[in-house]
Design an enzyme around this catalytic site. Structure first.
Site, PDB file in Angstrom:
ATOM      1  N   ASN A  87      -6.054  -8.928   2.665  1.00 18.53           N
ATOM      2  CA  ASN A  87      -5.678  -7.753   3.315  1.00 18.53           C
ATOM      3  C   ASN A  87      -4.426  -7.246   2.390  1.00 18.53           C
ATOM      4  OD1 ASN A  87      -5.727  -5.117   4.710  1.00 18.53           O
ATOM      5  ND2 ASN A  87      -4.057  -5.897   5.990  1.00 18.53           N
ATOM      6  N   GLY A 136      -8.749   5.043  -1.739  1.00 19.01           N
ATOM      7  CA  GLY A 136      -9.420   3.788  -2.626  1.00 19.01           C
ATOM      8  C   GLY A 136      -8.341   3.658  -3.852  1.00 19.01           C
ATOM      9  N   HIS A 172      -0.870  -5.071   3.186  1.00 21.16           N
ATOM     10  CA  HIS A 172      -0.236  -4.272   4.414  1.00 21.16           C
ATOM     11  C   HIS A 172       0.846  -3.891   3.687  1.00 21.16           C
ATOM     12  CE1 HIS A 172       1.076  -3.321   8.218  1.00 21.16           C
ATOM     13  NE2 HIS A 172       2.305  -3.835   7.904  1.00 21.16           N
ATOM     14  N   ASP A 205      -2.534  -8.397  11.188  1.00 22.19           N
ATOM     15  CA  ASP A 205      -1.446  -8.790  10.095  1.00 22.19           C
ATOM     16  C   ASP A 205      -0.785 -10.392  10.461  1.00 22.19           C
ATOM     17  OD1 ASP A 205      -0.434  -5.292  10.618  1.00 22.19           O
ATOM     18  OD2 ASP A 205      -1.954  -6.093   9.236  1.00 22.19           O
ATOM     19  N   ASN A 255      -6.105   1.415  -4.069  1.00 20.03           N
ATOM     20  CA  ASN A 255      -5.810  -0.184  -4.115  1.00 20.03           C
ATOM     21  C   ASN A 255      -7.296  -0.678  -4.799  1.00 20.03           C
ATOM     22  OD1 ASN A 255      -3.179  -1.749  -3.028  1.00 20.03           O
ATOM     23  ND2 ASN A 255      -3.705   0.333  -1.575  1.00 20.03           N
TER      24      ASN A 255
HETATM   25  C1  GRF Z   1      -2.286   1.852   1.655  1.00 18.20           C
HETATM   26  O1  GRF Z   1      -1.226   2.406   1.890  1.00 18.20           O
HETATM   27  C2  GRF Z   1      -2.415   0.103   2.319  1.00 18.20           C
HETATM   28  O2  GRF Z   1      -1.099  -0.225   2.389  1.00 18.20           O
HETATM   29  C3  GRF Z   1      -3.082   0.685   3.458  1.00 18.20           C
HETATM   30  O3  GRF Z   1      -3.843   1.431   3.471  1.00 18.20           O
HETATM   31  C4  GRF Z   1      -3.406   2.533   2.285  1.00 18.20           C
HETATM   32  C5  GRF Z   1      -4.691   2.436   1.664  1.00 18.20           C
HETATM   33  O4  GRF Z   1      -4.547   3.083   0.398  1.00 18.20           O
HETATM   34  N1  GRF Z   1      -3.649  -0.975   3.773  1.00 18.20           N
HETATM   35  P1  GRF Z   1      -5.734   3.273  -0.619  1.00 18.20           P
HETATM   36  O5  GRF Z   1      -7.263   3.712   0.149  1.00 18.20           O
HETATM   37  O6  GRF Z   1      -5.992   1.959  -1.302  1.00 18.20           O
HETATM   38  O7  GRF Z   1      -5.253   4.353  -1.706  1.00 18.20           O
END
Ligand code: GRF
Length: 203
Positions: free
Chosen positions: A108, A12, A110, A151, A14
């Site tokens: 999303n 989590g 990526h 994607d 992000n």
């Molecule tokens: C990130 O590396 C993102 O690029 C990919 O999954 C990972 C998620 O990380 N989609 P987090 O759960 O947000 O730390």
């Protein structure tokens, strides 16, 4: 006020960048109204709870058939009147009905510069392993709308990150997160929330 629902599966970070962005005023006109994970152990759910955001665990394993999970996922998202679905490390294959219903309202992140290092099998640390194997000097992250492909939806934003001598997949992943993911996803949400994205919500 843009109501967002964040779908997660892991740590989590992000999600945390979005929470921090709202808190700090970098993301305006936005409310995180629910966080949904397929993984009950996802630390992302803890991050939601710590910030008084409804945290819901819905796992395909809890349903007899996949179609019942799909229905429950759509009903849950609908029940929070979500305007924008944000996939932040979400490892679940979304039902086509959800993508159809929320056309150009799902984004999303990526961990590469699409169309490089993307598509089936390119996720998480594996992306960075492939980047290092190929010997490219620049990678980065892409924020894009989600369609029925992998994607393949319209690109919203990208940010480049240098690959450095001695990088391991883990070191590179962290740099791409810090210098790209955690910046472009919050920026994309703020743009959408304030009417600066022309693709958002189009059919
Ligand atoms: C990130 O590396 C993102 O690029 C990919 O999954 C990972 C998620 O990380 N989609 P987090 O759960 O947000 O730390």
């Amino acid at each position: 006020m843009l109501r967002i629902g964040v779908l997660v599966s892991g740590g989590g970070t992000n999600l945390q960048a979005i929470i921090d962005g709202v808190e700090a005023g970098r993301i305006t006109n936005t409310e995180i109204c629910v966080v949904i994970s397929n993984n009950k152990n996802a630390y992302a759910l803890e991050r939601a709870k710590k910030n008084d955001i409804p945290a819901v665990c819905l796992s395909p394993k809890d349903f007899e058939e996949r179609k019942f999970y799909n229905e429950a996922l759509i009903q849950t998202i609908d029940s929070y009147q979500v305007d924008l679905i944000v996939l932040a490390g979400c490892m679940v294959i979304l039902p086509p009905e959800l993508i159809q219903k929320y056309r150009n309202r799902i984004i999303n992140i990526h961990p590469a510069l699409i169309p490089s290092f993307c598509g089936t099998g390119y996720y998480g640390l594996r992306v960075h392993e492939k980047v290092l194997e190929r010997g490219v000097k620049v990678t980065g992250a892409t924020c894009h709308f989600v369609d029925e492909g992998t994607d393949t939806g319209p690109i919203i934003a990208q940010k480049a990150v240098e690959v450095l001598e001695g990088d391991t997949p883990e070191i590179l992943q962290r740099r791409v997160m810090e210098q790209a993911e955690w910046i472009i996803m919050p920026q994309a949400i703020d743009d959408i929330a304030n009417g600066r994205n022309k693709i958002f919500g189009t059919k």
